[in-house]
Design an enzyme around this catalytic site. Structure first.
Site, mmCIF file in Angstrom:
data_model
loop_
_atom_site.group_PDB
_atom_site.id
_atom_site.type_symbol
_atom_site.label_atom_id
_atom_site.label_comp_id
_atom_site.label_asym_id
_atom_site.label_seq_id
_atom_site.Cartn_x
_atom_site.Cartn_y
_atom_site.Cartn_z
ATOM 1 N N THR A 100 39.121 38.259 41.850
ATOM 2 C CA THR A 100 40.576 38.178 41.982
ATOM 3 C C THR A 100 41.289 39.153 41.057
ATOM 4 O O THR A 100 42.409 39.559 41.341
ATOM 5 C CB THR A 100 41.067 36.740 41.750
ATOM 6 O OG1 THR A 100 40.536 36.261 40.518
ATOM 7 C CG2 THR A 100 40.610 35.844 42.876
ATOM 8 N N CYS A 127 39.990 27.954 40.988
ATOM 9 C CA CYS A 127 39.452 28.567 39.776
ATOM 10 C C CYS A 127 40.322 29.743 39.344
ATOM 11 O O CYS A 127 41.515 29.599 39.123
ATOM 12 C CB CYS A 127 37.995 28.947 40.016
ATOM 13 S SG CYS A 127 37.058 29.313 38.523
ATOM 14 N N HIS A 128 39.753 30.942 39.240
ATOM 15 C CA HIS A 128 40.495 32.147 38.882
ATOM 16 C C HIS A 128 41.238 32.742 40.087
ATOM 17 O O HIS A 128 41.916 33.756 39.943
ATOM 18 C CB HIS A 128 39.559 33.213 38.301
ATOM 19 C CG HIS A 128 39.096 32.913 36.912
ATOM 20 N ND1 HIS A 128 38.083 32.016 36.649
ATOM 21 C CD2 HIS A 128 39.507 33.386 35.715
ATOM 22 C CE1 HIS A 128 37.885 31.960 35.347
ATOM 23 N NE2 HIS A 128 38.731 32.775 34.754
ATOM 24 N N GLY A 129 41.100 32.136 41.239
ATOM 25 C CA GLY A 129 41.772 32.619 42.441
ATOM 26 C C GLY A 129 43.278 32.692 42.299
ATOM 27 O O GLY A 129 43.943 33.422 43.026
#
Length: 195
Positions: A100, A127-129
């Site tokens: 991402t 998550c880090h999305g």
């Protein structure tokens, strides 16, 4: 010798099979991809969406590119960002992992995410999305969650971050880690199927 009358299992003509397949196509779903994606956070949604009857496109910067996950598993992109008509997308999923950080650098990716959101599609990130929807400027005023390390990024973008496994705010669905994928995908599919 076998003839038509002695065959006992049901054999369906190809036109009937095609009709069944077409009836199960609930619309277009997009899963974003780039190198260093989190394995489960890309493939679990991709497969669940297919199983649920959606036509799934894996979308990256290059069509036909094999993107490698954090653990070396590959995902092949079937389209680029500009191939996708945002108005036709029912579901867009942004997986986690460090992909991402790359995806958010592509203006076409941010535009696709923003346009799908504006068109009323379900947008899910895990998550880090969250980095991509932050850059697409769609999180302001939304109640969301993420991996704790990017909590400040979401707060600074104007989101209401909460420490919960899966959060739904309208057509935005967010989750923290791969362990939360079952609740994440259940919520995404329920919202999409209701609209």
């Amino acid at each position: 010798m076998l003839d038509r009358e002695t065959i006992s299992w049901p054999i369906k003509p190809i036109t009937e099979l095609l009709t069944i397949t077409m009836a199960q196509n609930k619309g277009l779903a997009v899963v974003l991809a780039d190198d260093t994606y989190e394995d489960l956070e890309l493939h679990y949604p991709r497969l669940r969406l297919k199983e649920a009857g959606y036509h799934v496109e894996v979308v990256g910067q290059k069509k036909g590119q094999n993107y490698t996950s954090k653990h070396g598993y590959w995902a092949t992109s079937t389209a680029v960002f500009t191939d996708i008509k945002a108005s036709e997308v029912k579901i867009l999923v942004v997986p986690g992992g460090f992909c991402t950080d790359r995806l958010r650098r592509y203006p076409e990716c941010n535009a696709l995410v923003a346009d799908v959101w504006k068109a009323g599609g379900v947008v899910g990130f895990i998550c880090h999305g969250a980095w991509v929807p932050i850059s697409a400027k769609i999180v302001k005023g939304k109640r969301v969650t993420s991996f704790f390390a990017i909590k400040d990024d979401l707060i600074n973008a104007g989101a209401d971050w909460v420490d919960e496994k899966c959060v739904v705010d309208g057509k935005m669905v967010t989750a923290q880690t791969p362990e939360d994928l079952p609740a994440f995908m259940k919520a995404i599919l329920e919202i999409a199927d209701a609209n």
